[in-house]
Design an enzyme around this catalytic site. Structure first.
Site, PDB file in Angstrom:
ATOM      1  CE1 TYR A   1      26.300  -3.498  35.798  1.00  0.00           C
ATOM      2  CE2 TYR A   1      28.039  -4.452  34.466  1.00  0.00           C
ATOM      3  CZ  TYR A   1      26.962  -3.595  34.610  1.00  0.00           C
ATOM      4  OH  TYR A   1      26.560  -2.836  33.528  1.00  0.00           O
TER       5      TYR A   1
ATOM      6  CE  LYS B   1      26.105  -2.490  30.194  1.00  0.00           C
ATOM      7  NZ  LYS B   1      25.181  -1.928  29.191  1.00  0.00           N
TER       8      LYS B   1
HETATM    9  N1  LIG Z   1      23.011   3.474  35.565  1.00  0.00           N
HETATM   10  C1  LIG Z   1      24.263   3.050  35.637  1.00  0.00           C
HETATM   11  O1  LIG Z   1      24.905   3.016  36.687  1.00  0.00           O
HETATM   12  C2  LIG Z   1      24.950   2.632  34.368  1.00  0.00           C
HETATM   13  C3  LIG Z   1      26.356   2.688  34.312  1.00  0.00           C
HETATM   14  C4  LIG Z   1      26.999   2.353  33.110  1.00  0.00           C
HETATM   15  C5  LIG Z   1      26.252   1.949  32.021  1.00  0.00           C
HETATM   16  N2  LIG Z   1      24.875   1.899  32.117  1.00  0.00           N
HETATM   17  C6  LIG Z   1      24.139   1.480  30.919  1.00  0.00           C
HETATM   18  O2  LIG Z   1      23.404   2.571  30.430  1.00  0.00           O
HETATM   19  C7  LIG Z   1      22.361   2.075  29.591  1.00  0.00           C
HETATM   20  C8  LIG Z   1      21.059   2.759  29.963  1.00  0.00           C
HETATM   21  O3  LIG Z   1      20.674   2.379  31.270  1.00  0.00           O
HETATM   22  P1  LIG Z   1      20.193   3.431  32.361  1.00  0.00           P
HETATM   23  O4  LIG Z   1      21.107   3.299  33.519  1.00  0.00           O
HETATM   24  O5  LIG Z   1      19.970   4.751  31.736  1.00  0.00           O
HETATM   25  O6  LIG Z   1      18.823   2.792  32.875  1.00  0.00           O
HETATM   26  P2  LIG Z   1      17.309   2.965  32.341  1.00  0.00           P
HETATM   27  O7  LIG Z   1      16.554   1.927  33.109  1.00  0.00           O
HETATM   28  O8  LIG Z   1      16.870   4.353  32.462  1.00  0.00           O
HETATM   29  O9  LIG Z   1      17.427   2.562  30.807  1.00  0.00           O
HETATM   30  C9  LIG Z   1      17.480   1.230  30.366  1.00  0.00           C
HETATM   31  C10 LIG Z   1      16.627   1.171  29.129  1.00  0.00           C
HETATM   32  O10 LIG Z   1      16.692  -0.141  28.540  1.00  0.00           O
HETATM   33  C11 LIG Z   1      15.439  -0.349  27.948  1.00  0.00           C
HETATM   34  N3  LIG Z   1      15.232  -1.757  27.591  1.00  0.00           N
HETATM   35  C12 LIG Z   1      15.373  -2.849  28.376  1.00  0.00           C
HETATM   36  N4  LIG Z   1      15.035  -3.963  27.668  1.00  0.00           N
HETATM   37  C13 LIG Z   1      14.685  -3.535  26.422  1.00  0.00           C
HETATM   38  C14 LIG Z   1      14.227  -4.178  25.241  1.00  0.00           C
HETATM   39  N5  LIG Z   1      14.044  -5.505  25.187  1.00  0.00           N
HETATM   40  N6  LIG Z   1      13.955  -3.427  24.148  1.00  0.00           N
HETATM   41  C15 LIG Z   1      14.104  -2.091  24.168  1.00  0.00           C
HETATM   42  N7  LIG Z   1      14.525  -1.404  25.260  1.00  0.00           N
HETATM   43  C16 LIG Z   1      14.812  -2.135  26.365  1.00  0.00           C
HETATM   44  C17 LIG Z   1      14.459   0.139  29.017  1.00  0.00           C
HETATM   45  O11 LIG Z   1      13.184   0.326  28.468  1.00  0.00           O
HETATM   46  C18 LIG Z   1      15.133   1.431  29.428  1.00  0.00           C
HETATM   47  O12 LIG Z   1      14.677   2.504  28.627  1.00  0.00           O
HETATM   48  C19 LIG Z   1      22.347   0.571  29.796  1.00  0.00           C
HETATM   49  O13 LIG Z   1      23.079  -0.046  28.758  1.00  0.00           O
HETATM   50  C20 LIG Z   1      23.090   0.412  31.117  1.00  0.00           C
HETATM   51  O14 LIG Z   1      23.648  -0.868  31.281  1.00  0.00           O
HETATM   52  C21 LIG Z   1      24.227   2.240  33.256  1.00  0.00           C
END
Ligand SMILES: NC(=O)c1ccc[n+]([C@@H]2O[C@H](COP(=O)([O-])OP(=O)(O)OC[C@H]3O[C@@H](n4cnc5c(N)ncnc54)[C@H](O)[C@@H]3O)[C@@H](O)[C@H]2O)c1
Length: 259
Positions: free
Chosen positions: A159, A166
């Site tokens: 990570y 984060k």
């Molecule tokens: N999937 C997991 O295991 C997990 C766990 C905990 C937290 N998260 C967090 O959840 C959030 C959403 O991620 P996700 O897992 O749904 O993945 P995802 O890939 O579906 O979503 C990530 C989003 O970030 C956007 N993004 C990236 N760079 C960008 C920029 N410069 N401007 C605008 N948008 C931008 C992408 O277009 C995408 O829509 C993130 O903050 C991620 O770190 C994910």
């Protein structure tokens, strides 16, 4: 009657139907909210996000381009919302980015400066930047959330720099909560368990993380997007009126277990 009836807000971060932001939108819409959306700039991105919004059943959606690394884009989106709607009640920040080459076990210390800085910028700074522009539109109070992960608190193999970003996002949440509280704007984070999304697949060894949570978490299962969606909708709603500055874990209880 839903607990978000009459509430309007912006959702940033739908990439496809597996995105956390998609599940959050689904819960908010079910509870009566009006949702506005953004997509990464470009026709292909717009088409992809529009397909997901179609699947949510939103007719004629409000959808604008936003690259969160651009101050101009952030300013333009909130300016347009202000002109068209005057007021919003909530904001969902569900975005993060780090170069996947550096999200591999054993590759943290060597992270190049520009990779580190970009991860912090897009994954943490943008919450403050969006809050700054959203707050003046929250004239009747408001609520915002961002998405974090356990790697902010403990070192999770692979990570890496995203864990550092984060941690910054969670600290940003507390400082925003302190500053915006007197305007009755609440600022929280949902720390989601691992979910197989596009971003998650960039983390080396993600499959092992999923297996480990299933074995060790009190609920003995991985979370679903809807688990986070429902908690997010609650935090954004008046049901959570006394909560701000918090990081709420939706992770099958994994973060509470020692071994
Ligand atoms: N999937 C997991 O295991 C997990 C766990 C905990 C937290 N998260 C967090 O959840 C959030 C959403 O991620 P996700 O897992 O749904 O993945 P995802 O890939 O579906 O979503 C990530 C989003 O970030 C956007 N993004 C990236 N760079 C960008 C920029 N410069 N401007 C605008 N948008 C931008 C992408 O277009 C995408 O829509 C993130 O903050 C991620 O770190 C994910």
């Amino acid at each position: 009657m839903g607990f978000m009836d009459g509430k309007r807000g912006l959702i940033v971060g739908i990439a496809n139907e597996r995105s956390f932001a998609y599940s959050i939108a689904e819960s908010l819409l079910r509870e009566g909210a009006e949702c506005l959306f953004t997509h990464l700039p470009g026709d292909k991105m717009e088409r992809r996000v529009r397909r997901s919004i179609d699947a949510l059943g939103v007719e004629d959606p409000w959808l604008r381009p936003l690259d969160a690394s651009s101050d101009e884009d952030i300013e333009a989106v909130f300016k347009t919302i202000g002109e068209e709607f005057g007021q919003i009640d909530f904001l969902v920040h569900s975005i993060a980015y780090a170069d996947k080459d550096w999200l591999q076990p054993g590759r943290f210390a060597a992270t190049p400066r520009e990779v580190f800085t970009q991860a912090m910028d897009i994954s943490a700074y943008t919450y403050a930047a969006m809050a700054h522009h959203a707050a003046p539109l929250m004239t009747e109070g408001g609520s915002m959330i961002a998405l974090s992960y356990y790697g902010a608190e403990k070192a999770v193999p692979g990570y890496n720099v995203m864990g550092v970003a984060k941690a910054a996002l969670e600290a940003t949440t507390r400082y925003l909560a302190l500053e915006l509280g007197e305007k009755n704007i609440r600022v929280n984070c949902v720390s989601g368990g691992p979910l197989r999304t596009m971003s998650a697949m960039a983390v080396g060894g993600f499959g092992e993380i999923l297996d480990w949570v299933e074995q060790k978490a009190p609920l003995k299962r991985n979370i679903e997007g809807s688990d986070v969606g429902d908690c997010a909708a609650f935090l954004l709603s008046p049901l959570a009126n006394g909560m701000t500055g918090q990081v709420i874990y939706v992770d099958s209880g994994f973060a509470t277990v020692g071994l």
